[in-house]
Motif scaffolding. Structure first.
Motif, PDB file in Angstrom:
ATOM      1  N   MET A   1       0.818  -1.217   0.000  1.00  0.00           N
ATOM      2  CA  MET A   1       0.000   0.000   0.000  1.00  0.00           C
ATOM      3  C   MET A   1       0.855   1.271   0.000  1.00  0.00           C
ATOM      4  O   MET A   1       0.492   2.270   0.600  1.00  0.00           O
ATOM      5  CB  MET A   1      -0.936  -0.007   1.216  1.00  0.00           C
ATOM      6  CG  MET A   1      -1.940  -1.151   1.207  1.00  0.00           C
ATOM      7  SD  MET A   1      -2.990  -1.194   2.697  1.00  0.00           S
ATOM      8  CE  MET A   1      -3.881   0.363   2.546  1.00  0.00           C
ATOM      9  N   LYS A   2       1.977   1.239  -0.696  1.00  0.00           N
ATOM     10  CA  LYS A   2       2.884   2.388  -0.670  1.00  0.00           C
ATOM     11  C   LYS A   2       2.248   3.649  -1.250  1.00  0.00           C
ATOM     12  O   LYS A   2       2.542   4.760  -0.803  1.00  0.00           O
ATOM     13  CB  LYS A   2       4.180   2.065  -1.411  1.00  0.00           C
ATOM     14  CG  LYS A   2       5.084   1.108  -0.653  1.00  0.00           C
ATOM     15  CD  LYS A   2       6.415   0.937  -1.341  1.00  0.00           C
ATOM     16  CE  LYS A   2       7.328   0.021  -0.530  1.00  0.00           C
ATOM     17  NZ  LYS A   2       8.656  -0.161  -1.185  1.00  0.00           N
ATOM     18  N   GLU A   3       1.390   3.505  -2.251  1.00  0.00           N
ATOM     19  CA  GLU A   3       0.772   4.695  -2.829  1.00  0.00           C
ATOM     20  C   GLU A   3      -0.171   5.364  -1.837  1.00  0.00           C
ATOM     21  O   GLU A   3      -0.382   6.579  -1.910  1.00  0.00           O
ATOM     22  CB  GLU A   3       0.004   4.321  -4.105  1.00  0.00           C
ATOM     23  CG  GLU A   3       0.909   3.952  -5.266  1.00  0.00           C
ATOM     24  CD  GLU A   3       0.122   3.777  -6.555  1.00  0.00           C
ATOM     25  OE1 GLU A   3      -1.096   4.038  -6.547  1.00  0.00           O
ATOM     26  OE2 GLU A   3       0.737   3.384  -7.563  1.00  0.00           O
ATOM     27  N   THR A   4      -0.720   4.596  -0.904  1.00  0.00           N
ATOM     28  CA  THR A   4      -1.630   5.138   0.104  1.00  0.00           C
ATOM     29  C   THR A   4      -0.908   5.521   1.380  1.00  0.00           C
ATOM     30  O   THR A   4      -1.152   6.598   1.950  1.00  0.00           O
ATOM     31  CB  THR A   4      -2.729   4.106   0.436  1.00  0.00           C
ATOM     32  OG1 THR A   4      -3.473   3.821  -0.745  1.00  0.00           O
ATOM     33  CG2 THR A   4      -3.662   4.625   1.520  1.00  0.00           C
ATOM     34  N   LEU A   5       0.012   4.648   1.855  1.00  0.00           N
ATOM     35  CA  LEU A   5       0.655   4.829   3.152  1.00  0.00           C
ATOM     36  C   LEU A   5       2.081   5.343   3.048  1.00  0.00           C
ATOM     37  O   LEU A   5       2.720   5.577   4.077  1.00  0.00           O
ATOM     38  CB  LEU A   5       0.664   3.496   3.924  1.00  0.00           C
ATOM     39  CG  LEU A   5      -0.697   2.860   4.182  1.00  0.00           C
ATOM     40  CD1 LEU A   5      -0.533   1.543   4.931  1.00  0.00           C
ATOM     41  CD2 LEU A   5      -1.603   3.811   4.960  1.00  0.00           C
ATOM     42  N   GLY A   6       2.570   5.533   1.822  1.00  0.00           N
ATOM     43  CA  GLY A   6       3.968   5.896   1.665  1.00  0.00           C
ATOM     44  C   GLY A   6       4.856   4.706   1.994  1.00  0.00           C
ATOM     45  O   GLY A   6       4.408   3.707   2.568  1.00  0.00           O
ATOM     46  N   GLY A   7       6.130   4.798   1.651  1.00  0.00           N
ATOM     47  CA  GLY A   7       7.048   3.696   1.918  1.00  0.00           C
ATOM     48  C   GLY A   7       7.182   3.397   3.396  1.00  0.00           C
ATOM     49  O   GLY A   7       7.152   2.233   3.817  1.00  0.00           O
ATOM     50  N   LYS A   8       7.323   4.433   4.207  1.00  0.00           N
ATOM     51  CA  LYS A   8       7.502   4.225   5.644  1.00  0.00           C
ATOM     52  C   LYS A   8       6.254   3.621   6.274  1.00  0.00           C
ATOM     53  O   LYS A   8       6.329   2.628   7.006  1.00  0.00           O
ATOM     54  CB  LYS A   8       7.858   5.553   6.315  1.00  0.00           C
ATOM     55  CG  LYS A   8       8.184   5.417   7.797  1.00  0.00           C
ATOM     56  CD  LYS A   8       8.553   6.744   8.409  1.00  0.00           C
ATOM     57  CE  LYS A   8       9.993   7.135   8.124  1.00  0.00           C
ATOM     58  NZ  LYS A   8      10.196   7.956   6.945  1.00  0.00           N
ATOM     59  N   GLY A   9       5.087   4.183   5.988  1.00  0.00           N
ATOM     60  CA  GLY A   9       3.865   3.685   6.597  1.00  0.00           C
ATOM     61  C   GLY A   9       3.550   2.263   6.171  1.00  0.00           C
ATOM     62  O   GLY A   9       3.118   1.434   6.995  1.00  0.00           O
ATOM     63  N   ALA A  10       3.752   1.951   4.885  1.00  0.00           N
ATOM     64  CA  ALA A  10       3.472   0.601   4.401  1.00  0.00           C
ATOM     65  C   ALA A  10       4.388  -0.418   5.060  1.00  0.00           C
ATOM     66  O   ALA A  10       3.948  -1.518   5.440  1.00  0.00           O
ATOM     67  CB  ALA A  10       3.639   0.557   2.880  1.00  0.00           C
ATOM     68  N   ASN A  11       5.644  -0.073   5.230  1.00  0.00           N
ATOM     69  CA  ASN A  11       6.586  -1.018   5.833  1.00  0.00           C
ATOM     70  C   ASN A  11       6.419  -1.120   7.348  1.00  0.00           C
ATOM     71  O   ASN A  11       6.644  -2.191   7.923  1.00  0.00           O
ATOM     72  CB  ASN A  11       8.012  -0.641   5.452  1.00  0.00           C
ATOM     73  CG  ASN A  11       8.326  -1.004   4.007  1.00  0.00           C
ATOM     74  OD1 ASN A  11       8.035  -2.108   3.562  1.00  0.00           O
ATOM     75  ND2 ASN A  11       8.891  -0.065   3.266  1.00  0.00           N
ATOM     76  N   LEU A  12       6.014  -0.038   8.009  1.00  0.00           N
ATOM     77  CA  LEU A  12       5.680  -0.139   9.427  1.00  0.00           C
ATOM     78  C   LEU A  12       4.512  -1.103   9.622  1.00  0.00           C
ATOM     79  O   LEU A  12       4.516  -1.926  10.542  1.00  0.00           O
ATOM     80  CB  LEU A  12       5.323   1.242   9.989  1.00  0.00           C
ATOM     81  CG  LEU A  12       6.493   2.189  10.279  1.00  0.00           C
ATOM     82  CD1 LEU A  12       5.979   3.599  10.547  1.00  0.00           C
ATOM     83  CD2 LEU A  12       7.299   1.692  11.467  1.00  0.00           C
ATOM     84  N   ALA A  13       3.509  -1.006   8.744  1.00  0.00           N
ATOM     85  CA  ALA A  13       2.365  -1.915   8.813  1.00  0.00           C
ATOM     86  C   ALA A  13       2.806  -3.353   8.563  1.00  0.00           C
ATOM     87  O   ALA A  13       2.403  -4.282   9.284  1.00  0.00           O
ATOM     88  CB  ALA A  13       1.301  -1.492   7.810  1.00  0.00           C
ATOM     89  N   GLU A  14       3.647  -3.558   7.559  1.00  0.00           N
ATOM     90  CA  GLU A  14       4.106  -4.905   7.222  1.00  0.00           C
ATOM     91  C   GLU A  14       4.911  -5.512   8.369  1.00  0.00           C
ATOM     92  O   GLU A  14       4.716  -6.684   8.739  1.00  0.00           O
ATOM     93  CB  GLU A  14       4.961  -4.861   5.953  1.00  0.00           C
ATOM     94  CG  GLU A  14       5.422  -6.217   5.458  1.00  0.00           C
ATOM     95  CD  GLU A  14       4.321  -7.040   4.825  1.00  0.00           C
ATOM     96  OE1 GLU A  14       4.531  -8.255   4.622  1.00  0.00           O
ATOM     97  OE2 GLU A  14       3.242  -6.476   4.519  1.00  0.00           O
ATOM     98  N   MET A  15       5.810  -4.745   8.960  1.00  0.00           N
ATOM     99  CA  MET A  15       6.607  -5.259  10.077  1.00  0.00           C
ATOM    100  C   MET A  15       5.726  -5.599  11.269  1.00  0.00           C
ATOM    101  O   MET A  15       5.967  -6.582  11.980  1.00  0.00           O
ATOM    102  CB  MET A  15       7.688  -4.248  10.460  1.00  0.00           C
ATOM    103  CG  MET A  15       8.800  -4.136   9.432  1.00  0.00           C
ATOM    104  SD  MET A  15      10.204  -3.127  10.007  1.00  0.00           S
ATOM    105  CE  MET A  15       9.460  -1.498  10.022  1.00  0.00           C
ATOM    106  N   THR A  16       4.699  -4.781  11.502  1.00  0.00           N
ATOM    107  CA  THR A  16       3.771  -5.075  12.585  1.00  0.00           C
ATOM    108  C   THR A  16       3.064  -6.399  12.329  1.00  0.00           C
ATOM    109  O   THR A  16       2.931  -7.236  13.238  1.00  0.00           O
ATOM    110  CB  THR A  16       2.739  -3.942  12.722  1.00  0.00           C
ATOM    111  OG1 THR A  16       3.425  -2.708  12.952  1.00  0.00           O
ATOM    112  CG2 THR A  16       1.795  -4.203  13.882  1.00  0.00           C
ATOM    113  N   GLN A  17       2.609  -6.616  11.085  1.00  0.00           N
ATOM    114  CA  GLN A  17       1.943  -7.865  10.724  1.00  0.00           C
ATOM    115  C   GLN A  17       2.868  -9.066  10.919  1.00  0.00           C
ATOM    116  O   GLN A  17       2.421 -10.166  11.267  1.00  0.00           O
ATOM    117  CB  GLN A  17       1.490  -7.819   9.259  1.00  0.00           C
ATOM    118  CG  GLN A  17       0.509  -6.712   8.919  1.00  0.00           C
ATOM    119  CD  GLN A  17      -0.940  -7.078   9.201  1.00  0.00           C
ATOM    120  OE1 GLN A  17      -1.222  -7.895  10.073  1.00  0.00           O
ATOM    121  NE2 GLN A  17      -1.856  -6.456   8.484  1.00  0.00           N
ATOM    122  N   LEU A  18       4.177  -8.876  10.711  1.00  0.00           N
ATOM    123  CA  LEU A  18       5.150  -9.959  10.855  1.00  0.00           C
ATOM    124  C   LEU A  18       5.518 -10.234  12.311  1.00  0.00           C
ATOM    125  O   LEU A  18       6.251 -11.185  12.591  1.00  0.00           O
ATOM    126  CB  LEU A  18       6.428  -9.614  10.074  1.00  0.00           C
ATOM    127  CG  LEU A  18       6.312  -9.605   8.545  1.00  0.00           C
ATOM    128  CD1 LEU A  18       7.587  -9.043   7.921  1.00  0.00           C
ATOM    129  CD2 LEU A  18       6.046 -11.006   8.031  1.00  0.00           C
TER     130      LEU A  18
END
Length: 271
Positions: free
Chosen positions: A19-36
């Motif tokens: 979701m980088k277009e919506t959350l930006g690179g930082k926000g998308a990766n923060l979300a992904e790391m949280t999911q992991l």
């Protein structure tokens, strides 16, 4: 109306790395790391569309403000602290995050939520007056520069004077007795240069920081960076608001960058 705010915390995130277009690179990766299951501090990301709307209209609409208030309440629950609480304040960072990385081009604010009362509370809770007043003077300088347009050099002059008066060779050598009055001196500089008082209400601070991050997309250096690299100018930037984790709290804390591979050799090992 499309959703504008996406939460992450306690192992659950509303977004993911796609979701980088919506959350930006930082926000998308923060979300992904949280999911992991990686221990990411809790927070929320304001979507890039909110930035585009702000740059068009010059204001944050009521619906966005409602979503941010709800997300902050959830962040308070995750962190077990309250934003603006003078006894145990929740402090946050406010960071940019475009869909295409533009390192160093946009703004960040740290230690947001501090004022005279919450700084004193932070000192009591941590047992370190020096840490609390150092965090406060850093916040005053960063916010004063980024949000209120006070040149950083005005703050650095006062800091250099304090080092001279206390015989300190580095900022880290300054005691709490030097840093506490420095916070008041910084506020006087803000009033003199910006023509208004430094905001003491954490919510005023938060919206001032969010809007400053949005506006930083239009800074000359950011515009030139996109032009040189062929990055579109209409992508907007997301804004991530994250509970602070302190790298200067004591000898058992620090800051750095970690890689899952060796950046020189490519070896699959922590670096």
């Amino acid at each position: 109306m499309a959703r504008m705010v996406y939460r992450f915390g306690r192992g659950h995130a509303d977004g993911h790395r796609g979701m980088k277009e919506t959350l930006g690179g930082k926000g998308a990766n923060l979300a992904e790391m949280t999911q992991l299951g990686i221990p990411v501090p809790p927070g929320f990301t304001v979507a890039t569309d909110a930035c585009r709307r702000f740059l068009e209209t010059g204001r944050a609409d009521d619906e966005l403000r409602r979503e941010v208030a709800e997300a902050m309440a959830a962040l308070e629950a995750d962190a077990a602290q309250r934003f603006g609480d003078p006894e145990d304040p929740l402090l946050v960072s406010v960071r940019s995050g475009a869909a295409v990385s533009m390192p160093g081009m946009m703004e960040t604010i740290l230690n947001l939520g501090l004022n005279d009362a919450t700084a004193a509370g932070l000192a009591r809770r941590t047992g370190s007056a020096r840490f609390a007043w150092d965090a406060y003077r850093r916040f005053l300088q960063m916010y004063g520069d980024v949000v209120m347009g006070v040149p950083a050099a005005r703050f650095e002059q006062l800091l250099a004077t304090k080092r001279l008066l206390h015989g300190a060779s580095a900022d880290s050598d300054l005691p709490a007795e030097a840093l506490q009055p420095l916070a008041g001196e910084y506020q006087q500089v803000v009033r003199a240069v910006a023509g208004r008082d430094f905001p003491t209400d954490p919510w005023d601070q938060l919206w001032g920081a969010i809007e400053a991050v949005w506006r930083s997309l239009t800074l000359r250096k950011a515009v030139d960076y996109r032009r040189v690299l062929g990055i579109p100018h209409d992508l907007g930037t997301a804004v991530s608001v994250v509970a602070m984790v302190f790298g200067n709290l004591g000898d058992d804390s620090g800051t750095g960058v970690a890689f899952t591979r060796n950046p020189s050799t490519g070896e699959r090992a922590l670096y």
